[in-house]
Design a protein around this motif. Sequence first.
Motif, mmCIF file in Angstrom:
data_model
loop_
_atom_site.group_PDB
_atom_site.id
_atom_site.type_symbol
_atom_site.label_atom_id
_atom_site.label_comp_id
_atom_site.label_asym_id
_atom_site.label_seq_id
_atom_site.Cartn_x
_atom_site.Cartn_y
_atom_site.Cartn_z
ATOM 1 N N ALA A 153 8.904 -5.524 3.578
ATOM 2 C CA ALA A 153 8.492 -6.926 3.759
ATOM 3 C C ALA A 153 8.609 -7.662 2.434
ATOM 4 C CB ALA A 153 7.051 -7.003 4.264
ATOM 5 N N ALA A 154 8.735 -8.967 2.537
ATOM 6 C CA ALA A 154 8.786 -9.786 1.338
ATOM 7 C C ALA A 154 7.369 -10.062 0.837
ATOM 8 C CB ALA A 154 9.497 -11.107 1.619
ATOM 9 N N ALA A 155 7.180 -9.905 -0.460
ATOM 10 C CA ALA A 155 5.928 -10.298 -1.110
ATOM 11 C C ALA A 155 5.836 -11.821 -1.051
ATOM 12 C CB ALA A 155 5.929 -9.806 -2.553
ATOM 13 N N PRO A 156 4.688 -12.413 -1.369
ATOM 14 C CA PRO A 156 4.587 -13.874 -1.362
ATOM 15 C C PRO A 156 5.674 -14.558 -2.204
ATOM 16 C CG PRO A 156 2.397 -12.946 -1.513
ATOM 17 C CD PRO A 156 3.366 -11.794 -1.637
ATOM 18 N N SER A 157 6.157 -13.864 -3.232
ATOM 19 C CA SER A 157 7.218 -14.411 -4.089
ATOM 20 C C SER A 157 8.587 -14.370 -3.428
ATOM 21 C CB SER A 157 7.277 -13.597 -5.388
ATOM 22 O OG SER A 157 7.686 -12.265 -5.099
ATOM 23 N N GLY A 158 8.715 -13.622 -2.331
ATOM 24 C CA GLY A 158 9.990 -13.491 -1.642
ATOM 25 C C GLY A 158 10.713 -12.192 -1.940
ATOM 26 N N GLU A 159 10.264 -11.451 -2.961
ATOM 27 C CA GLU A 159 10.884 -10.186 -3.336
ATOM 28 C C GLU A 159 10.571 -9.113 -2.286
ATOM 29 O OE1 GLU A 159 10.348 -6.768 -6.796
ATOM 30 O OE2 GLU A 159 9.103 -8.558 -6.834
ATOM 31 N N LEU A 160 11.600 -8.388 -1.844
ATOM 32 C CA LEU A 160 11.376 -7.311 -0.886
ATOM 33 C C LEU A 160 10.623 -6.171 -1.560
ATOM 34 C CD1 LEU A 160 14.737 -7.136 1.093
ATOM 35 C CD2 LEU A 160 12.539 -8.101 1.813
ATOM 36 N N ARG A 161 9.604 -5.670 -0.870
ATOM 37 C CA ARG A 161 8.737 -4.630 -1.413
ATOM 38 C C ARG A 161 8.566 -3.519 -0.374
ATOM 39 N NH1 ARG A 161 7.562 -3.315 -5.517
ATOM 40 N NH2 ARG A 161 5.358 -3.018 -5.239
ATOM 41 N N PRO A 162 8.303 -2.300 -0.844
ATOM 42 C CA PRO A 162 8.024 -1.215 0.092
ATOM 43 C C PRO A 162 6.618 -1.336 0.661
ATOM 44 C CG PRO A 162 7.843 -0.418 -2.168
ATOM 45 C CD PRO A 162 8.315 -1.853 -2.240
ATOM 46 N N THR A 163 6.403 -0.692 1.806
ATOM 47 C CA THR A 163 5.069 -0.623 2.387
ATOM 48 C C THR A 163 4.715 0.841 2.600
ATOM 49 O OG1 THR A 163 3.606 -1.605 4.039
ATOM 50 C CG2 THR A 163 5.656 -0.695 4.862
ATOM 51 N N THR A 164 3.426 1.130 2.477
ATOM 52 C CA THR A 164 2.918 2.472 2.706
ATOM 53 C C THR A 164 2.139 2.474 4.017
ATOM 54 O OG1 THR A 164 2.776 2.890 0.330
ATOM 55 C CG2 THR A 164 1.489 4.331 1.765
ATOM 56 N N ILE A 165 2.377 3.489 4.832
ATOM 57 C CA ILE A 165 1.720 3.636 6.137
ATOM 58 C C ILE A 165 0.565 4.627 5.986
ATOM 59 C CG2 ILE A 165 2.036 4.211 8.576
ATOM 60 C CD1 ILE A 165 3.826 1.879 7.615
ATOM 61 N N PHE A 166 -0.592 4.267 6.542
ATOM 62 C CA PHE A 166 -1.783 5.106 6.511
ATOM 63 C C PHE A 166 -2.341 5.251 7.925
ATOM 64 C CE2 PHE A 166 -1.845 3.469 2.183
ATOM 65 C CZ PHE A 166 -2.363 4.514 1.435
ATOM 66 N N TYR A 167 -3.119 6.327 8.126
ATOM 67 C CA TYR A 167 -3.902 6.459 9.349
ATOM 68 C C TYR A 167 -5.242 7.078 9.002
ATOM 69 C CZ TYR A 167 -3.115 11.511 9.592
ATOM 70 O OH TYR A 167 -3.095 12.853 9.330
ATOM 71 N N LYS A 168 -6.193 6.924 9.937
ATOM 72 C CA LYS A 168 -7.500 7.558 9.796
ATOM 73 C C LYS A 168 -8.010 7.920 11.175
ATOM 74 C CE LYS A 168 -11.907 7.211 7.416
ATOM 75 N NZ LYS A 168 -12.727 6.378 6.513
ATOM 76 N N ARG A 169 -8.423 9.166 11.332
ATOM 77 C CA ARG A 169 -9.034 9.623 12.584
ATOM 78 C C ARG A 169 -10.522 9.293 12.541
ATOM 79 N NH1 ARG A 169 -6.166 13.419 15.782
ATOM 80 N NH2 ARG A 169 -4.177 13.960 14.863
ATOM 81 N N LEU A 170 -11.047 8.869 13.676
ATOM 82 C CA LEU A 170 -12.457 8.504 13.782
ATOM 83 C C LEU A 170 -13.139 9.357 14.836
ATOM 84 C CD1 LEU A 170 -12.029 4.625 13.960
ATOM 85 C CD2 LEU A 170 -12.458 5.999 11.921
ATOM 86 N N GLY A 171 -14.455 9.380 14.801
ATOM 87 C CA GLY A 171 -15.229 10.010 15.867
ATOM 88 C C GLY A 171 -15.005 11.495 15.972
ATOM 89 N N ALA A 172 -14.959 11.982 17.225
ATOM 90 C CA ALA A 172 -14.886 13.416 17.500
ATOM 91 C C ALA A 172 -13.648 14.057 16.873
ATOM 92 C CB ALA A 172 -14.891 13.660 19.009
#
Length: 177
Positions: A153-172
Motif C-alpha cells: 500500500a502507499a504511505a500517506p506520502s504516496g511511496e509504496l510500502r510493505p505491510t505485515t500480516i498478524f493474527y491472534k487467537r482468542l478464547g478457548a
Amino acid sequence: MTVKRLGAAELHAGADELAGLLTDTVDGGASIGFLAPLGHAAALAWWRERADEVAAGRHAVWTAHVDGRLLGTVALAFPDKPNSRHRAELVKLMVHRDGRGQGVGRTLLAAAETAAAAAGITLLHLDTETGSPAESLYLSAGWTRIGAIPDYAAAPSGELRPTTIFYKRLGALADGS
C-alpha cells in the motif's frame, strides 16, 4: 482514560471530531489507507460511511478519551460469509499525535480484543505497515506475525510500502482448551 463502544447514532454525532482524528493520523504519517493531505470533508464522509456499517452490524467502533478529548479509535470489521463468522479484522487503530506513547493504542487494542472474545470471535487478524510503531505494539500484545507483503500500500506520502500480516487467537483456542 475512558474507552467507549459507539453505536451508529453516536458515531454520526461524533463524526466531525473523528474526522479531525483521522486527518491528524494521516498527517502524522500513519499508513491507514489514505494519502496526504486528507481533507476534513473526505474524512467526515468516511466516518459517516462507518456509521452505516455499525448500524448494519458489519463494524464495531471504540473511542478513547482523556480528559474529555478524543485521542484514539479502533474498529473490528466482521465478515459476512457464513464460514468466517468466528473471526474479525482489527482495523483503523488510530492515535492522535498528542496521545502517542501514553498507552492509548494498547488500551484500545485490549478493549477490542476483550469485546471480540465476549462476542464469540476466536480469531483476529490485521495488517500494518512494516516497520511502523504499530508493529511493535502488536508483537508486545501477543499477536503472531505471519509475514510481509512488499509494496502492499502507499504511505500517506504516496511511496509504496510493505505491510505485515498478524493474527491472534482468542478464547478457548488461545488457551488450548
